[in-house]
Design a protein around this motif. Structure first.
Motif, short mmCIF file in Angstrom:
data_model
loop_
_atom_site.label_atom_id
_atom_site.label_comp_id
_atom_site.label_asym_id
_atom_site.label_seq_id
_atom_site.Cartn_x
_atom_site.Cartn_y
_atom_site.Cartn_z
N UNK A 148 89.58 17.77 33.67
CA UNK A 148 88.45 16.83 33.49
C UNK A 148 87.68 17.20 32.21
N UNK A 149 87.36 18.48 32.06
CA UNK A 149 86.59 18.92 30.90
C UNK A 149 87.37 18.74 29.60
N UNK A 150 88.70 18.75 29.68
CA UNK A 150 89.56 18.53 28.51
C UNK A 150 89.81 17.04 28.28
N UNK A 151 89.21 16.20 29.12
CA UNK A 151 89.37 14.75 29.06
C UNK A 151 90.82 14.31 29.26
N UNK A 152 91.53 15.05 30.07
CA UNK A 152 92.90 14.66 30.45
C UNK A 152 92.78 13.93 31.78
N UNK A 153 92.26 12.69 31.65
CA UNK A 153 91.84 11.91 32.80
C UNK A 153 92.95 11.66 33.82
N UNK A 154 94.12 11.22 33.34
CA UNK A 154 95.19 10.86 34.27
C UNK A 154 95.65 12.06 35.09
N UNK A 155 95.78 13.21 34.45
CA UNK A 155 96.19 14.42 35.16
C UNK A 155 95.11 14.85 36.16
N UNK A 156 93.85 14.72 35.77
CA UNK A 156 92.75 15.08 36.68
C UNK A 156 92.75 14.18 37.91
N UNK A 178 84.81 11.95 42.17
CA UNK A 178 85.30 12.45 40.89
C UNK A 178 86.19 11.40 40.21
N UNK A 179 87.01 10.71 40.98
CA UNK A 179 87.84 9.64 40.41
C UNK A 179 86.94 8.53 39.85
N UNK A 180 85.87 8.18 40.56
CA UNK A 180 84.91 7.19 40.06
C UNK A 180 84.24 7.69 38.78
#
Length: 187
Positions: A148-156, A178-180
């Protein structure tokens, strides 16, 4: 207070967990009577404060004041936002991290402070039969926060979905939130 407790952070966390259990038992009773369940949220923080009777002869109370009390109130106010019923600040987590099972929730920006406060949710130590699963799930949880902090949204998001159901389902609402949050961050 005024009774001295050298292990007050542990006592506070234990009290919070006991309160949650008491609310759960109370809800079983009232829902069986057809009444709606009650909710609870609590924030725990450790630090210096001013304690004692305050006020005047006309109106007084026994109270605690101070920065650490204000921080605890701000932590508690985030329970609903994170979908967690018990949140603990870093100053309480540090001396009790081996006594309970913790999950890091986020870094909280607190009004009036220049440095964020790490916040955690806490559970009783898991039964030995599920402890290894909980520890592995905690590692995945921490990986999700790093993504999340790395902005790797799909993996998060993928890890949030995988974590749903872990920790006896107690964190499911958190992962939904968190998904929202990720959807909001994308926009």
């Amino acid at each position: 207070a005024p009774i001295e407790d050298p292990h007050h952070p542990k006592t506070a966390v234990q009290c919070g967990l006991d309160m949650l259990k008491a609310v759960e038992i109370f809800n079983e009773k009232i829902t069986s009577e057809g009444r709606p369940p009650v909710g609870m949220g609590a924030g725990i923080n450790t630090g210096l404060g001013y304690l004692g009777e305050m006020g005047s002869t006309a109106r007084h109370s026994y109270d605690v004041l101070g920065d650490s009390v204000s921080t605890a109130a701000r932590i508690e106010s985030k329970c609903k936002e994170y979908g967690c019923v018990l949140l603990v600040g870093d100053a309480t987590y540090q001396p009790t991290k081996t006594d309970f099972f913790y999950l890091k929730i986020d870094d909280l920006a607190v009004k009036g402070k220049t440095v964020g406060v790490n916040i955690f949710t806490v559970f009783y130590m898991p039964d030995v039969t599920v402890a290894a699963d909980w520890i592995m799930a905690r590692d995945t949880h921490n990986e999700m926060l790093a993504l999340y902090r790395s902005q790797k949204w799909d993996k998060a998001i993928k890890l949030c979905e995988e974590l749903t159901g872990e920790f006896d389902g107690n964190m499911d609402h958190y992962y939904e939130k968190w998904i929202e949050r990720i959807a909001d961050m994308r926009t």
